[in-house]
Scaffold this motif. Structure first.
Motif, PDB file in Angstrom:
ATOM      1  N   GLN A 133      27.091  17.365  10.696  1.00  0.00           N
ATOM      2  CA  GLN A 133      27.616  17.701   9.372  1.00  0.00           C
ATOM      3  C   GLN A 133      28.234  19.090   9.318  1.00  0.00           C
ATOM      4  OE1 GLN A 133      24.215  17.123   6.839  1.00  0.00           O
ATOM      5  NE2 GLN A 133      24.794  15.027   6.332  1.00  0.00           N
ATOM      6  N   GLN A 134      28.011  19.911  10.306  1.00  0.00           N
ATOM      7  CA  GLN A 134      28.531  21.275  10.311  1.00  0.00           C
ATOM      8  C   GLN A 134      30.007  21.348  10.683  1.00  0.00           C
ATOM      9  OE1 GLN A 134      26.291  23.672  12.994  1.00  0.00           O
ATOM     10  NE2 GLN A 134      24.452  23.679  11.742  1.00  0.00           N
ATOM     11  N   TYR A 135      30.569  20.269  11.246  1.00  0.00           N
ATOM     12  CA  TYR A 135      31.906  20.336  11.822  1.00  0.00           C
ATOM     13  C   TYR A 135      32.862  19.384  11.120  1.00  0.00           C
ATOM     14  CZ  TYR A 135      28.861  22.323  15.300  1.00  0.00           C
ATOM     15  OH  TYR A 135      27.895  23.064  15.914  1.00  0.00           O
ATOM     16  N   MET A 136      34.069  19.879  10.843  1.00  0.00           N
ATOM     17  CA  MET A 136      35.118  19.061  10.237  1.00  0.00           C
ATOM     18  C   MET A 136      35.753  18.192  11.307  1.00  0.00           C
ATOM     19  SD  MET A 136      35.429  19.759   6.998  1.00  0.00           S
ATOM     20  CE  MET A 136      37.052  19.232   6.559  1.00  0.00           C
ATOM     21  N   CYS A 137      36.063  16.969  10.943  1.00  0.00           N
ATOM     22  CA  CYS A 137      36.758  16.075  11.859  1.00  0.00           C
ATOM     23  C   CYS A 137      38.209  16.544  11.961  1.00  0.00           C
ATOM     24  CB  CYS A 137      36.684  14.639  11.363  1.00  0.00           C
ATOM     25  SG  CYS A 137      37.380  13.458  12.525  1.00  0.00           S
ATOM     26  N   LEU A 138      38.762  16.501  13.121  1.00  0.00           N
ATOM     27  CA  LEU A 138      40.108  17.014  13.357  1.00  0.00           C
ATOM     28  C   LEU A 138      41.188  15.942  13.223  1.00  0.00           C
ATOM     29  CD1 LEU A 138      39.266  19.330  16.376  1.00  0.00           C
ATOM     30  CD2 LEU A 138      39.541  19.948  13.990  1.00  0.00           C
ATOM     31  N   CYS A 139      40.821  14.742  12.758  1.00  0.00           N
ATOM     32  CA  CYS A 139      41.808  13.667  12.627  1.00  0.00           C
ATOM     33  C   CYS A 139      42.617  13.796  11.337  1.00  0.00           C
ATOM     34  CB  CYS A 139      41.129  12.305  12.691  1.00  0.00           C
ATOM     35  SG  CYS A 139      40.134  11.884  11.245  1.00  0.00           S
ATOM     36  N   GLY A 140      42.208  14.695  10.434  1.00  0.00           N
ATOM     37  CA  GLY A 140      42.943  14.899   9.195  1.00  0.00           C
ATOM     38  C   GLY A 140      42.342  14.201   7.989  1.00  0.00           C
ATOM     39  N   CYS A 141      41.175  13.606   8.137  1.00  0.00           N
ATOM     40  CA  CYS A 141      40.555  12.891   7.017  1.00  0.00           C
ATOM     41  C   CYS A 141      39.901  13.837   6.017  1.00  0.00           C
ATOM     42  CB  CYS A 141      39.529  11.889   7.532  1.00  0.00           C
ATOM     43  SG  CYS A 141      38.103  12.647   8.347  1.00  0.00           S
ATOM     44  N   GLY A 142      39.595  15.050   6.426  1.00  0.00           N
ATOM     45  CA  GLY A 142      38.973  16.023   5.533  1.00  0.00           C
ATOM     46  C   GLY A 142      37.478  15.864   5.380  1.00  0.00           C
ATOM     47  N   GLN A 143      36.855  15.065   6.235  1.00  0.00           N
ATOM     48  CA  GLN A 143      35.417  14.855   6.158  1.00  0.00           C
ATOM     49  C   GLN A 143      34.751  15.485   7.376  1.00  0.00           C
ATOM     50  OE1 GLN A 143      34.868  10.638   5.892  1.00  0.00           O
ATOM     51  NE2 GLN A 143      35.614  10.528   3.801  1.00  0.00           N
ATOM     52  N   ASP A 144      33.424  15.602   7.285  1.00  0.00           N
ATOM     53  CA  ASP A 144      32.713  16.106   8.461  1.00  0.00           C
ATOM     54  C   ASP A 144      32.561  14.966   9.467  1.00  0.00           C
ATOM     55  OD1 ASP A 144      30.252  14.628   7.923  1.00  0.00           O
ATOM     56  OD2 ASP A 144      29.895  16.070   6.322  1.00  0.00           O
ATOM     57  N   HIS A 145      32.116  15.308  10.670  1.00  0.00           N
ATOM     58  CA  HIS A 145      32.042  14.309  11.733  1.00  0.00           C
ATOM     59  C   HIS A 145      31.020  13.221  11.449  1.00  0.00           C
ATOM     60  CE1 HIS A 145      34.856  15.310  14.886  1.00  0.00           C
ATOM     61  NE2 HIS A 145      34.661  16.570  14.595  1.00  0.00           N
ATOM     62  N   LEU A 146      30.027  13.510  10.663  1.00  0.00           N
ATOM     63  CA  LEU A 146      29.037  12.483  10.348  1.00  0.00           C
ATOM     64  C   LEU A 146      29.612  11.444   9.392  1.00  0.00           C
ATOM     65  CD1 LEU A 146      26.087  11.724  10.912  1.00  0.00           C
ATOM     66  CD2 LEU A 146      25.489  12.940   8.836  1.00  0.00           C
ATOM     67  N   GLU A 147      30.464  11.863   8.471  1.00  0.00           N
ATOM     68  CA  GLU A 147      30.987  10.978   7.433  1.00  0.00           C
ATOM     69  C   GLU A 147      32.345  10.379   7.758  1.00  0.00           C
ATOM     70  OE1 GLU A 147      29.208  10.112   4.765  1.00  0.00           O
ATOM     71  OE2 GLU A 147      27.588  11.357   5.546  1.00  0.00           O
ATOM     72  N   CYS A 148      33.028  10.832   8.787  1.00  0.00           N
ATOM     73  CA  CYS A 148      34.370  10.345   9.113  1.00  0.00           C
ATOM     74  C   CYS A 148      34.307   8.849   9.425  1.00  0.00           C
ATOM     75  CB  CYS A 148      34.959  11.098  10.296  1.00  0.00           C
ATOM     76  SG  CYS A 148      36.598  10.486  10.758  1.00  0.00           S
ATOM     77  N   ASN A 149      35.133   8.084   8.707  1.00  0.00           N
ATOM     78  CA  ASN A 149      35.146   6.644   8.926  1.00  0.00           C
ATOM     79  C   ASN A 149      36.569   6.103   8.998  1.00  0.00           C
ATOM     80  OD1 ASN A 149      35.841   7.005   6.293  1.00  0.00           O
ATOM     81  ND2 ASN A 149      34.207   5.774   5.419  1.00  0.00           N
ATOM     82  N   MET A 150      37.511   6.951   9.418  1.00  0.00           N
ATOM     83  CA  MET A 150      38.894   6.507   9.537  1.00  0.00           C
ATOM     84  C   MET A 150      39.042   5.526  10.694  1.00  0.00           C
ATOM     85  SD  MET A 150      41.524   9.597   8.717  1.00  0.00           S
ATOM     86  CE  MET A 150      42.948   8.580   9.008  1.00  0.00           C
ATOM     87  N   ASP A 151      39.833   4.498  10.451  1.00  0.00           N
ATOM     88  CA  ASP A 151      40.095   3.534  11.515  1.00  0.00           C
ATOM     89  C   ASP A 151      40.925   4.201  12.599  1.00  0.00           C
ATOM     90  OD1 ASP A 151      38.769   1.548  10.170  1.00  0.00           O
ATOM     91  OD2 ASP A 151      40.567   0.842   9.123  1.00  0.00           O
ATOM     92  N   GLY A 152      40.550   4.012  13.813  1.00  0.00           N
ATOM     93  CA  GLY A 152      41.303   4.555  14.939  1.00  0.00           C
ATOM     94  C   GLY A 152      41.039   6.020  15.214  1.00  0.00           C
ATOM     95  N   CYS A 153      40.001   6.593  14.618  1.00  0.00           N
ATOM     96  CA  CYS A 153      39.683   7.999  14.880  1.00  0.00           C
ATOM     97  C   CYS A 153      38.864   8.067  16.163  1.00  0.00           C
ATOM     98  CB  CYS A 153      38.915   8.620  13.715  1.00  0.00           C
ATOM     99  SG  CYS A 153      38.448  10.342  13.997  1.00  0.00           S
ATOM    100  N   GLY A 154      39.540   8.261  17.269  1.00  0.00           N
ATOM    101  CA  GLY A 154      38.850   8.350  18.550  1.00  0.00           C
ATOM    102  C   GLY A 154      38.156   9.685  18.734  1.00  0.00           C
ATOM    103  N   LEU A 155      38.576  10.677  17.955  1.00  0.00           N
ATOM    104  CA  LEU A 155      37.976  12.006  18.072  1.00  0.00           C
ATOM    105  C   LEU A 155      36.524  12.001  17.618  1.00  0.00           C
ATOM    106  CD1 LEU A 155      40.879  14.093  16.540  1.00  0.00           C
ATOM    107  CD2 LEU A 155      40.286  13.922  18.954  1.00  0.00           C
ATOM    108  N   ASN A 156      36.252  11.269  16.560  1.00  0.00           N
ATOM    109  CA  ASN A 156      34.925  11.309  15.949  1.00  0.00           C
ATOM    110  C   ASN A 156      33.851  10.773  16.892  1.00  0.00           C
ATOM    111  OD1 ASN A 156      33.112  11.850  13.895  1.00  0.00           O
ATOM    112  ND2 ASN A 156      33.282   9.797  13.070  1.00  0.00           N
ATOM    113  N   ASP A 157      34.114   9.622  17.496  1.00  0.00           N
ATOM    114  CA  ASP A 157      33.103   9.030  18.375  1.00  0.00           C
ATOM    115  C   ASP A 157      32.820   9.911  19.582  1.00  0.00           C
ATOM    116  OD1 ASP A 157      32.869   6.871  16.681  1.00  0.00           O
ATOM    117  OD2 ASP A 157      34.399   5.699  17.742  1.00  0.00           O
ATOM    118  N   SER A 158      33.876  10.457  20.183  1.00  0.00           N
ATOM    119  CA  SER A 158      33.661  11.323  21.354  1.00  0.00           C
ATOM    120  C   SER A 158      32.967  12.623  20.954  1.00  0.00           C
ATOM    121  CB  SER A 158      34.984  11.613  22.050  1.00  0.00           C
ATOM    122  OG  SER A 158      35.864  12.299  21.194  1.00  0.00           O
ATOM    123  N   PHE A 159      33.291  13.146  19.773  1.00  0.00           N
ATOM    124  CA  PHE A 159      32.669  14.380  19.302  1.00  0.00           C
ATOM    125  C   PHE A 159      31.179  14.152  19.056  1.00  0.00           C
ATOM    126  CE2 PHE A 159      31.890  18.014  16.566  1.00  0.00           C
ATOM    127  CZ  PHE A 159      32.734  18.978  17.085  1.00  0.00           C
TER     128      PHE A 159
END
Length: 166
Positions: free
Chosen positions: A37-63
């Motif tokens: 929860q401390q880190y913003m997802c870099l895919c552009g969704c504006g959510q933290d890595h725990l909450e990011c649920n964008m389709d095709g966001c490969g960054l979130n799973d690897s992070f």
């Protein structure tokens, strides 16, 4: 003697508890959730890595996997935070650091707004006080004129009445 042995066994048991407590973390462990929860997802969704649920966001799973590996390797949350801040800068954080320029950048607008609010209140009070003083002066001046006019009218009436009878 038996009490000493029992006490020694209890001390050894309690000393070994932290070793057992440092088991493996998973995606549902509170430590992982707090860290993600401390880190913003870099895919552009504006959510933290725990909450990011964008389709095709490969960054979130690897992070998430990388954070989980670091926790299981024994890294503390502060060490992980320092690692990512060193790699991406403070942009990666969902909340700014509470020191240095970040603190100044977050506090300054509120301080300016507060000072401006106090200034507006003082200015309005000054205007109201000036208006009251002007109103009092006008009222006093007009009362003096009314009193003088009334006195003249009353004197003229009294003079007419006096002339009639004397």
């Amino acid at each position: 003697m038996i009490k000493r042995i029992i006490a020694l066994l209890m001390v050894m048991t309690f000393a070994a508890l932290p070793v057992f407590a440092t088991g493996t973390y998973d995606f549902n462990s509170p430590e992982f959730r707090q860290s993600a929860q401390q880190y913003m997802c870099l895919c552009g969704c504006g959510q933290d890595h725990l909450e990011c649920n964008m389709d095709g966001c490969g960054l979130n799973d690897s992070f998430k996997t990388e954070i989980l590996e670091k926790l299981n390797d024994g890294w503390t949350q502060d060490e992980i935070k320092d690692f990512y801040v060193g790699m991406y800068g403070e942009v990666i954080l969902t909340a700014p650091e509470k020191s240095g320029f970040s603190l100044t950048a977050w506090i300054t607008p509120f301080a300016v707004l507060g000072v401006a609010g106090v200034g507006v209140v003082l200015l309005i009070r000054k205007w109201v006080n000036n208006a009251q003083l002007i109103l009092e002066e006008v009222t006093v001046d007009s009362n003096d004129d009314v009193d003088e006019t009334e006195d003249e009218v009353l004197r003229s009436i009294i003079d007419k009445e006096r002339k009639k009878y004397y």
